[in-house]
Design an enzyme around this catalytic site. Structure first.
Site, PDB file in Angstrom:
ATOM      1  N   GLY A 138       0.800  -1.215   0.000  1.00 30.82           N
ATOM      2  CA  GLY A 138       0.000   0.000   0.000  1.00 30.82           C
ATOM      3  C   GLY A 138       0.835   1.269   0.000  1.00 30.82           C
ATOM      4  N   CYS A 153       2.824   1.916  10.625  1.00 38.86           N
ATOM      5  CA  CYS A 153       3.916   2.595   9.944  1.00 38.86           C
ATOM      6  C   CYS A 153       4.575   3.632  10.841  1.00 38.86           C
ATOM      7  CB  CYS A 153       3.415   3.260   8.664  1.00 38.86           C
ATOM      8  SG  CYS A 153       2.938   2.059   7.406  1.00 38.86           S
TER       9      CYS A 153
END
Length: 382
Positions: free
Chosen positions: A74, A327
């Site tokens: 992604g 992340c």
């Protein structure tokens, strides 16, 4: 260990693991090779690509075809969208204040390269303010990027309305649908976006692969060079095996969606109800509660409790959860999503994310609530 961190990644489905094993045993060779073995791999890759497009509502006709560009995940797909659609001609790139770091930091880098960046504010629930978008588009705009479902709170954005406004102004819209695909119905054509990011490890598929879906009318400038694969939009040898795992995971997620979506929503609501009963409704805040949300995501703040201490305590109690985006794991920075929503600092400092999957059971939800209650009591005593 009870796993309630499915927004970070999901355990691979058994059927996907079996499909991957069979694919690797089939010894698919380089799909760019001209020999028969390479062309066999190319046909399988093309069939898989077309199936994924069909599953997410892409259109493939004799006259025009949407495209699917495989990426490593992604983050790469989001970067490819911003640099490939928003970075070639001077103008502004418009993002929301609650975007994933792979969008926000890519837009910030574009700004350093000479583009301007406009950040759309959100309301107290974390929903983009539409009037701000209309005002922003009064300036020359290269791209708008707004996520479908927030990775921290699960709050859904009015992407159909945003897409309509973008079309009226002739501006392409990119939608980060990573957290939404496989959880709620998502149809690329009905969404009205020019580009959309998905990745299978969010719906029990393999890691290491993602995709950028592109409307047939948009031109994508490559961010990488050195090959003609994928029409030179993203060169490099494609993994036939990971693409097969991607397709199987997506097909399974959509096949199970009709029963999995309401079930996950029921379990999420039960978890929030139990936490309120155990800890006291005055001591918890459900962030994003006043907006439509993804069915599997709950962002909860616990009055007077440090979020990092709670996550570590829960880890010791065999509950895997998080404080926000994977992340940004290891970061002690406050949640950008809650900051943008104007949440009180005490809410931000005490929030954790609990994310379910279609495999989560009621017994697990009940036990998670109990363990959170016990951990909070221990932290308060200490």
């Amino acid at each position: 260990m009870i796993y309630v961190d499915n927004n970070a990644t999901t355990p691979m489905a058994v059927e996907v693991a079996e499909a991957l094993s069979q694919a690797y045993q089939s010894a698919f060779l380089n799909p760019a090779s001209q020999h028969q073995a390479g062309q066999k791999a190319r046909r399988r890759l093309d069939d898989t690509r077309e199936s994924i497009l069909n599953l997410v509502g892409g259109e493939i006709t004799r006259f025009a075809s949407d495209r699917l560009v495989f990426t490593s995940g992604g983050t790469e797909a989001n970067n490819l969208a911003l640099f490939g659609l928003g970075g070639d001609i001077p103008g502004q790139v418009v993002i929301s204040a609650v975007e994933h770091p792979s969008i926000r930091e890519a837009a910030e880098h574009l700004a350093k390269l000479g583009q301007s960046m406009e950040v759309l504010p959100v309301d107290s629930a974390g929903v983009v303010q539409i009037d701000a978008l209309r005002q922003a588009l009064a300036q020359p705009t290269r791209l708008v990027s707004v996520m479908l479902g927030n990775n921290e709170t699960g709050v859904l954005q009015p992407t159909a309305e945003i897409a309509q406004i973008c079309r009226e102004n002739g501006v392409p819209l990119h939608v980060d649908a990573v957290q939404a695909v496989g959880k709620i119905p998502v149809n690329f054509r009905e969404l009205g976006a020019s580009a959309m990011t998905i990745t299978p490890h969010k719906f029990h598929g393999p890691r290491g692969i993602g995709a950028l879906i592109l409307d047939d009318r948009v031109k994508l400038n490559p961010a990488m060079f050195g090959g003609a694969q994928q029409l030179a939009m993203r060169p490099g040898t494609e993994s036939v095996e990971l693409a097969i795992g991607f397709e199987v995971a997506l097909r399974l997620a959509i096949e199970h969606q009709a029963e999995a979506e309401p079930r996950m929503r029921e379990l999420r609501d039960r978890l929030e109800m139990l936490l309120g009963e155990l800890i006291g409704p005055e001591n918890i805040t459900i962030n994003g509660l006043d907006a439509p949300r993804l069915p599997h995501t709950s962002n909860v703040s616990f009055s007077g409790i440090d979020r990092q201490a709670l996550v570590m305590s829960l880890d010791m109690a065999a509950v895997a959860c998080s404080t926000g985006s994977a992340c940004a794991s290891g970061s002690s920075e406050p949640s950008p999503t809650l900051l943008a929503s104007g949440a009180d600092p005490s809410i931000i400092s005490s929030s954790i994310r609990l994310s379910l999957s279609r495999f989560t059971t009621q017994a697990e939800v009940d036990e998670v609530a109990s363990r959170i209650f016990n951990c909070i009591n221990r932290l308060r005593r200490s």
